[in-house]
Design a protein around this motif. Structure first.
Motif, PDB file in Angstrom:
ATOM      1  N   ARG A 174       1.141  -1.162  -0.762  1.00 59.00           N
ATOM      2  CA  ARG A 174       0.371   0.278   0.069  1.00 59.00           C
ATOM      3  C   ARG A 174       1.166   1.281  -0.091  1.00 59.00           C
ATOM      4  N   GLU A 175       2.269   0.943   1.121  1.00 61.24           N
ATOM      5  CA  GLU A 175       2.415   2.606   1.005  1.00 61.24           C
ATOM      6  C   GLU A 175       3.309   2.645  -0.600  1.00 61.24           C
ATOM      7  N   VAL A 176       3.576   1.404  -1.680  1.00 62.41           N
ATOM      8  CA  VAL A 176       4.459   1.614  -2.610  1.00 62.41           C
ATOM      9  C   VAL A 176       3.457   2.491  -3.420  1.00 62.41           C
ATOM     10  N   ARG A 177       2.367   1.686  -3.381  1.00 60.36           N
ATOM     11  CA  ARG A 177       1.306   2.077  -4.125  1.00 60.36           C
ATOM     12  C   ARG A 177       0.930   4.033  -4.192  1.00 60.36           C
ATOM     13  N   ARG A 178       0.969   4.020  -3.020  1.00 61.33           N
ATOM     14  CA  ARG A 178       0.546   5.382  -2.187  1.00 61.33           C
ATOM     15  C   ARG A 178       2.035   6.051  -2.540  1.00 61.33           C
ATOM     16  N   ALA A 179       2.960   6.197  -2.827  1.00 61.08           N
ATOM     17  CA  ALA A 179       4.171   6.758  -3.513  1.00 61.08           C
ATOM     18  C   ALA A 179       3.723   6.833  -4.174  1.00 61.08           C
ATOM     19  N   VAL A 180       3.592   6.272  -5.435  1.00 64.60           N
ATOM     20  CA  VAL A 180       3.682   6.385  -7.046  1.00 64.60           C
ATOM     21  C   VAL A 180       2.625   6.711  -7.405  1.00 64.60           C
ATOM     22  N   THR A 181       1.592   6.786  -6.670  1.00 64.67           N
ATOM     23  CA  THR A 181       0.363   7.231  -7.006  1.00 64.67           C
ATOM     24  C   THR A 181       0.376   8.836  -6.846  1.00 64.67           C
ATOM     25  N   ASP A 182       0.682   9.392  -5.528  1.00 60.79           N
ATOM     26  CA  ASP A 182       1.660  11.163  -5.143  1.00 60.79           C
ATOM     27  C   ASP A 182       2.956  10.735  -5.959  1.00 60.79           C
ATOM     28  N   ALA A 183       3.598  10.791  -6.706  1.00 61.50           N
ATOM     29  CA  ALA A 183       4.211  10.782  -7.665  1.00 61.50           C
ATOM     30  C   ALA A 183       3.467  11.100  -8.828  1.00 61.50           C
ATOM     31  N   SER A 184       3.307  10.584  -9.363  1.00 61.65           N
ATOM     32  CA  SER A 184       1.714  10.954 -10.875  1.00 61.65           C
ATOM     33  C   SER A 184       1.198  11.736 -10.347  1.00 61.65           C
ATOM     34  N   LEU A 224     -13.401  10.167  13.777  1.00 62.56           N
ATOM     35  CA  LEU A 224     -14.183  10.210  12.897  1.00 62.56           C
ATOM     36  C   LEU A 224     -13.288  11.030  11.442  1.00 62.56           C
ATOM     37  N   LEU A 225     -12.663  10.940  12.148  1.00 69.10           N
ATOM     38  CA  LEU A 225     -11.478  11.683  11.008  1.00 69.10           C
ATOM     39  C   LEU A 225     -11.149   9.899   9.795  1.00 69.10           C
ATOM     40  N   ASP A 226     -11.583   9.025  10.635  1.00 70.31           N
ATOM     41  CA  ASP A 226     -12.076   7.289   9.844  1.00 70.31           C
ATOM     42  C   ASP A 226     -12.616   7.585   8.932  1.00 70.31           C
ATOM     43  N   GLN A 227     -13.732   7.943   9.719  1.00 75.10           N
ATOM     44  CA  GLN A 227     -15.323   7.729   8.985  1.00 75.10           C
ATOM     45  C   GLN A 227     -15.126   9.532   7.544  1.00 75.10           C
ATOM     46  N   LEU A 228     -14.502  10.216   7.979  1.00 78.16           N
ATOM     47  CA  LEU A 228     -13.993  11.498   6.573  1.00 78.16           C
ATOM     48  C   LEU A 228     -13.676  10.831   5.566  1.00 78.16           C
ATOM     49  N   ALA A 229     -12.196   9.965   6.016  1.00 73.87           N
ATOM     50  CA  ALA A 229     -11.312   9.190   4.978  1.00 73.87           C
ATOM     51  C   ALA A 229     -11.858   8.278   3.939  1.00 73.87           C
ATOM     52  N   GLY A 230     -13.319   7.348   5.259  1.00 70.30           N
ATOM     53  CA  GLY A 230     -13.682   6.886   3.992  1.00 70.30           C
ATOM     54  C   GLY A 230     -14.454   7.570   3.086  1.00 70.30           C
ATOM     55  N   HIS A 231     -14.975   8.922   3.240  1.00 70.90           N
ATOM     56  CA  HIS A 231     -15.776   9.700   1.938  1.00 70.90           C
ATOM     57  C   HIS A 231     -15.274   9.745   1.140  1.00 70.90           C
ATOM     58  N   ALA A 232     -13.181  10.556   1.733  1.00 63.29           N
ATOM     59  CA  ALA A 232     -12.439  10.681   0.728  1.00 63.29           C
ATOM     60  C   ALA A 232     -12.162  10.142  -0.276  1.00 63.29           C
ATOM     61  N   ASP A 233     -11.778   8.585   0.130  1.00 62.96           N
ATOM     62  CA  ASP A 233     -11.738   7.539  -0.769  1.00 62.96           C
ATOM     63  C   ASP A 233     -12.367   7.401  -2.039  1.00 62.96           C
ATOM     64  N   ARG A 234     -13.149   7.376  -1.437  1.00 61.65           N
ATOM     65  CA  ARG A 234     -14.858   6.801  -2.572  1.00 61.65           C
ATOM     66  C   ARG A 234     -15.036   8.303  -2.962  1.00 61.65           C
ATOM     67  N   LEU A 235     -14.556   9.670  -2.771  1.00 60.40           N
ATOM     68  CA  LEU A 235     -14.119  10.324  -3.899  1.00 60.40           C
ATOM     69  C   LEU A 235     -12.870  10.797  -4.771  1.00 60.40           C
ATOM     70  N   ASP A 236     -12.035  10.537  -4.063  1.00 60.16           N
ATOM     71  CA  ASP A 236     -10.715  10.060  -5.005  1.00 60.16           C
ATOM     72  C   ASP A 236     -11.005   9.158  -5.857  1.00 60.16           C
ATOM     73  N   GLY A 237     -11.642   7.719  -5.635  1.00 58.85           N
ATOM     74  CA  GLY A 237     -11.774   6.812  -6.892  1.00 58.85           C
ATOM     75  C   GLY A 237     -12.800   7.273  -8.086  1.00 58.85           C
ATOM     76  N   GLU A 238     -12.942   8.004  -7.339  1.00 62.88           N
ATOM     77  CA  GLU A 238     -14.851   9.295  -9.391  1.00 62.88           C
ATOM     78  C   GLU A 238     -13.479  10.096  -9.605  1.00 62.88           C
ATOM     79  N   LEU A 239     -12.390  10.301  -8.876  1.00 57.13           N
ATOM     80  CA  LEU A 239     -11.661  11.455  -9.727  1.00 57.13           C
ATOM     81  C   LEU A 239     -10.519  10.464  -9.942  1.00 57.13           C
ATOM     82  N   ALA A 240     -10.161   9.343  -9.704  1.00 54.75           N
ATOM     83  CA  ALA A 240      -8.895   8.653 -10.321  1.00 54.75           C
ATOM     84  C   ALA A 240      -9.845   7.931 -11.739  1.00 54.75           C
ATOM     85  N   SER A 241     -10.696   8.199 -11.689  1.00 57.64           N
ATOM     86  CA  SER A 241     -12.047   7.454 -13.039  1.00 57.64           C
ATOM     87  C   SER A 241     -11.756   8.290 -13.400  1.00 57.64           C
TER      88      SER A 241
END
Length: 205
Positions: free
Chosen positions: A38-48, A96-113
């Motif tokens: 996950r950390e490697v994927r995250r680093a690659v995505t951040d660089a991109s 609470l931040l974990d719940q907020l991160a769930g919404h952020a992950d879904r939004l990030d997926g939409e933006l990535a698509s």
């Protein structure tokens, strides 16, 4: 016979403990490998995202939105996690931040698509404003938690310093009220006999 049974029970017990230890080790290794992936994927995505956010146009806008959203959540998580062990209230904020991160992950997926799988620029332009609004709402909530935690830490530090200064002032005042190093001599005389006035000695004779 009893010795043989005892040895068999001990052997079974040791074997069970060994199997459990191996299973736990395998699970821990898998968790470590998954976390590293996950950390490697995250680093690659951040660089991109860093590279694409510098581009003009819709794709650059999408990349910047994703990057800003991630930065806000990461900064808030770091701030809360650093003080959660000392302050239980920050642990609740982390939940609470974990719940907020769930919404952020879904939004990030939409933006990535949109960024990687949508060739129609008109569709990207039509959906991006709404996605930005959602991203701004998530960032505002994350920033609110982070700034509140920073203000709380600053207030606690100031209170702790004030209390410490008050204690030091009291102790310093007490230290200045010292007692004489030697008690006065017995008999009520404040001077040794050899230092008593000569006239008082002659009168005594």
């Amino acid at each position: 016979m009893e010795i043989a049974i005892a040895l068999a029970v001990l052997s079974l017990l040791f074997f069970t403990v060994f199997v459990l230890a191996v299973a736990r080790g395998v699970r821990a290794t898998r968790r470590g490998i998954d976390r590293a992936k996950r950390e490697v994927r995250r680093a690659v995505t951040d660089a991109s995202l860093t590279a694409r956010s510098a581009q003009p146009g819709l794709i650059g806008d999408v990349a910047r939105t994703r990057r800003e959203l991630r930065a806000s959540l990461d900064s808030t998580r770091g701030t809360l996690a650093s003080g959660a062990e000392r302050d239980p209230a920050l642990g609740e904020a982390l939940a609470l931040l974990d719940q907020l991160a769930g919404h952020a992950d879904r939004l990030d997926g939409e933006l990535a698509s949109l960024m990687t799988g949508e060739p129609d620029r008109a569709r990207i332009a039509g959906r991006l404003p709404d996605l930005r609004v959602r991203a701004d709402r998530i960032k505002a909530s994350a920033d609110s938690l982070r700034m509140a935690a920073q203000d709380r830490a600053r207030h606690d530090n100031v209170e702790g310093l004030d209390a410490l200064q008050d204690q030091i002032a009291i102790e310093a005042k007490a230290l200045r009220h010292w007692s004489p190093s030697e008690p006065p001599p017995r008999g009520g005389h404040s001077l040794p006999p050899r230092e008593r006035p000569r006239k008082a000695v002659e009168d005594a004779d």
